[in-house]
Design a protein around this motif. Structure first.
Motif, PDB file in Angstrom:
ATOM      1  N   GLN A 265       0.852  -1.179   0.000  1.00  7.40           N
ATOM      2  CA  GLN A 265       0.000   0.000   0.000  1.00  7.40           C
ATOM      3  C   GLN A 265       0.891   1.233   0.000  1.00  7.40           C
ATOM      4  N   LEU A 266       1.046   1.827  -1.178  1.00  8.08           N
ATOM      5  CA  LEU A 266       1.962   2.948  -1.337  1.00  8.08           C
ATOM      6  C   LEU A 266       1.182   4.256  -1.351  1.00  8.08           C
ATOM      7  N   MET A 267       1.515   5.130  -0.427  1.00  6.25           N
ATOM      8  CA  MET A 267       0.983   6.483  -0.487  1.00  6.25           C
ATOM      9  C   MET A 267       1.825   7.300  -1.459  1.00  6.25           C
ATOM     10  N   ILE A 268       1.313   8.427  -1.845  1.00  6.42           N
ATOM     11  CA  ILE A 268       1.947   9.189  -2.912  1.00  6.42           C
ATOM     12  C   ILE A 268       3.309   9.724  -2.479  1.00  6.42           C
ATOM     13  N   GLY A 269       3.518   9.929  -1.183  1.00  7.76           N
ATOM     14  CA  GLY A 269       4.836  10.367  -0.710  1.00  7.76           C
ATOM     15  C   GLY A 269       5.898   9.305  -0.928  1.00  7.76           C
ATOM     16  N   ARG A 270       5.542   8.048  -0.718  1.00 10.87           N
ATOM     17  CA  ARG A 270       6.483   6.946  -0.958  1.00 10.87           C
ATOM     18  C   ARG A 270       6.762   6.809  -2.454  1.00 10.87           C
ATOM     19  N   VAL A 271       5.733   6.923  -3.292  1.00 10.91           N
ATOM     20  CA  VAL A 271       5.933   6.852  -4.739  1.00 10.91           C
ATOM     21  C   VAL A 271       6.835   7.984  -5.216  1.00 10.91           C
ATOM     22  N   LEU A 272       6.623   9.161  -4.677  1.00  8.33           N
ATOM     23  CA  LEU A 272       7.454  10.310  -5.056  1.00  8.33           C
ATOM     24  C   LEU A 272       8.911  10.081  -4.685  1.00  8.33           C
ATOM     25  N   SER A 273       9.163   9.538  -3.495  1.00  8.58           N
ATOM     26  CA  SER A 273      10.536   9.262  -3.075  1.00  8.58           C
ATOM     27  C   SER A 273      11.179   8.191  -3.943  1.00  8.58           C
ATOM     28  N   ASP A 274      10.426   7.147  -4.282  1.00  7.59           N
ATOM     29  CA  ASP A 274      10.984   6.085  -5.112  1.00  7.59           C
ATOM     30  C   ASP A 274      11.330   6.586  -6.512  1.00  7.59           C
ATOM     31  N   GLU A 275      10.500   7.451  -7.059  1.00  5.57           N
ATOM     32  CA  GLU A 275      10.783   7.976  -8.400  1.00  5.57           C
ATOM     33  C   GLU A 275      12.041   8.834  -8.398  1.00  5.57           C
ATOM     34  N   PHE A 276      12.239   9.598  -7.359  1.00  6.41           N
ATOM     35  CA  PHE A 276      13.413  10.465  -7.292  1.00  6.41           C
ATOM     36  C   PHE A 276      14.696   9.676  -7.056  1.00  6.41           C
ATOM     37  N   PHE A 277      14.699   8.796  -6.058  1.00  8.66           N
ATOM     38  CA  PHE A 277      15.945   8.203  -5.593  1.00  8.66           C
ATOM     39  C   PHE A 277      16.185   6.788  -6.118  1.00  8.66           C
ATOM     40  N   ALA A 278      15.129   6.013  -6.333  1.00  6.56           N
ATOM     41  CA  ALA A 278      15.305   4.645  -6.826  1.00  6.56           C
ATOM     42  C   ALA A 278      15.304   4.588  -8.351  1.00  6.56           C
ATOM     43  N   ASN A 279      14.278   5.154  -8.975  1.00  6.55           N
ATOM     44  CA  ASN A 279      14.178   5.114 -10.435  1.00  6.55           C
ATOM     45  C   ASN A 279      14.947   6.235 -11.125  1.00  6.55           C
ATOM     46  N   ARG A 280      15.310   7.268 -10.387  1.00  5.73           N
ATOM     47  CA  ARG A 280      16.031   8.422 -10.946  1.00  5.73           C
ATOM     48  C   ARG A 280      15.248   9.065 -12.098  1.00  5.73           C
ATOM     49  N   ASP A 281      13.919   9.011 -11.997  1.00  5.18           N
ATOM     50  CA  ASP A 281      13.063   9.624 -13.010  1.00  5.18           C
ATOM     51  C   ASP A 281      12.542  10.943 -12.432  1.00  5.18           C
ATOM     52  N   TRP A 282      13.361  11.955 -12.507  1.00  2.09           N
ATOM     53  CA  TRP A 282      13.005  13.241 -11.926  1.00  2.09           C
ATOM     54  C   TRP A 282      11.819  13.907 -12.609  1.00  2.09           C
ATOM     55  N   PRO A 283      11.678  13.858 -13.932  1.00  2.00           N
ATOM     56  CA  PRO A 283      10.504  14.491 -14.552  1.00  2.00           C
ATOM     57  C   PRO A 283       9.180  13.898 -14.072  1.00  2.00           C
TER      58      PRO A 283
END
Length: 315
Positions: A265-283
Motif C-alpha cells: 500500500q503505497l501512499m503518494i509520498g512513498r511513490v514520489l521518493s521512489d521515483e526520485f531516488f530509486a528510479n532516478r526519473d526526476w521528470p
C-alpha cells in the motif's frame, strides 16, 4: 477652467493624503513573509514545474534542458507534457493518489472525532487547568517525530508491549497482527496530527460567548439541541482550519506509512521518493509533486472562500 483646477487640486490632495498614510515599516513587515514565500515556495515550485516538462536522461542532471540552442543559433523551448499524461494512464499512480486521499480523509475524521471533545473540554476548563491541559497537548512536540513513530512500532509489533500484556492477561492465545496494517497507519497518523486539530478548535471554542447557551436554555433548548444549534455552527471555522492542517500534510505523509504500513500500500509520498531516488526519473517525480499540489489547492481555496463569507457575515 476653474473646475479643472479644482479637480486637479482634489487629486493632488488625495495623493498627498495617501503619501502621509504610507509608512515604510508596513512595507517591511509585509516584505519579510512575502520574501519567505517567494524563496521557499514559489521558486521551488517553478523549478519543479520546469523539471516536470523535461525528459529523463542518463546525465547530470538526469533530465533534458528546457532551453536549447539549435544549429542556426536560435533558442528552442522543449516542453514535454507526456509525464502528466503518464500519471493518468498508469494504475500505480492512480491507486496511490486514491489511497493517499482515503487515508487523509479517514485520519482527519478520526482526529476531528477525538479532538473536538478534547478541545471543548479544555475551552470549558478553569484557567489554571486549561493551561495544564494545553501543555499536555503540546508536550509530544518536545520529542522527535521519528522517535514517537518508533515508539508505536514497539507497542504494536507481535512481540510488543500491547500483545505481551494481552497474552499475560490470557485475553488472547496468539499475538494480534497490528503492525504493517491500515490500523497501525491510522494509529500513527492520528496520534501525530491530533494536536493540529485540537489547537485550532480550542482557539475557536474559547472565544464563544457562554451567554448564548444560557439564552438557548432559557428558551427551552436541551443541552444537545443547544450544542447542535449554537456551539457547532459557531465552531465551523475551527473545524475547517483543523481539518486542513491535518488533511493537507497527511496526503503527502511518508514516514508513518513507510514504518507502520504495508509494503503493497503505497501512499503518494512513498511513490514520489521512489521515483526520485530509486528510479532516478526526476521528470515523472516532479509531475507527481505538481499534481499533488494542485489537488491540495482545492480545499485551501474552499477554506479561504468560507473564511471570506464568514467575515462578510460578521460585518
Amino acid at each position: 477652467m476653474g473646475c479643472l483646477k479644482s479637480r486637479g487640486g482634489q487629486r493632488l490632495s488625495g495623493v498627498l493624503a495617501r503619501l502621509r498614510q504610507w509608512r515604510p515599516g508596513r512595507g517591511l513587515v509585509i516584505a519579510v513573509p512575502m520574501g519567505w514565500l517567494l524563496l521557499f515556495f514559489l521558486a521551488p515550485f517553478v523549478i519543479d514545474f520546469k523539471i516536470s516538462l523535461a525528459q529523463v536522461q542518463v546525465a547530470i542532471p538526469p533530465y533534458t534542458p528546457m532551453f536549447e540552442w539549435v544549429q542556426d543559433k536560435a533558442l528552442a523551448i522543449r516542453l514535454h507534457w507526456h509525464n502528466y499524461a503518464f500519471l493518468f494512464t498508469d494504475s500505480l499512480y492512480i491507486r496511490s493518489y486514491i489511497y493517499s486521499l482515503q487515508v487523509a480523509a479517514v485520519s482527519t475524521l478520526f482526529c476531528l472525532l477525538l479532538g473536538y471533545p478534547m478541545a471543548y473540554g479544555i475551552a470549558r476548563a478553569e484557567p489554571a487547568t486549561r493551561n495544564l491541559l494545553l501543555m499536555l497537548v503540546v508536550l509530544p512536540f518536545w520529542t522527535s517525530f521519528l522517535l514517537r513513530v518508533y515508539a508505536w512500532m514497539g507497542l504494536l509489533r507481535n512481540n510488543g508491549l500491547i500483545n505481551n500484556a494481552l497474552l499475560s492477561l490470557g485475553l488472547i492465545d496468539t499475538p494480534i497482527q497490528m503492525m504493517q496494517t491500515d490500523f497501525s497507519v491510522y494509529i500513527g497518523i492520528v496520534y501525530s496530527y491530533l494536536p493540529f486539530m485540537i489547537l485550532p478548535l480550542y482557539t475557536n471554542l474559547e472565544k464563544h460567548d457562554n451567554t448564548l447557551l444560557e439564552a438557548a436554555a432559557d428558551l427551552g433548548a436541551r443541552p444537545v439541541t443547544a450544542f447542535l444549534r449554537v456551539t457547532l455552527p459557531l465552531s465551523l471555522p475551527g473545524i475547517l482550519a483543523g481539518s486542513l492542517l491535518v488533511f493537507i500534510p497527511v496526503v503527502g505523509e511518508y514516514v508513518i506509512p513507510s514504518l507502520l504500513g504495508r509494503p503493497d500500500q503505497l501512499m503518494i509520498g512513498r511513490v514520489l521518493s521512489d521515483e526520485f531516488f530509486a528510479n532516478r526519473d526526476w521528470p515523472v517525480a516532479s509531475a507527481v509533486a505538481i499534481l499533488m499540489l494542485v489537488f491540495l489547492l482545492l480545499p485551501i481555496m474552499l477554506f479561504q472562500r468560507a473564511q471570506q463569507r464568514n467575515a462578510a457575515g460578521q460585518t
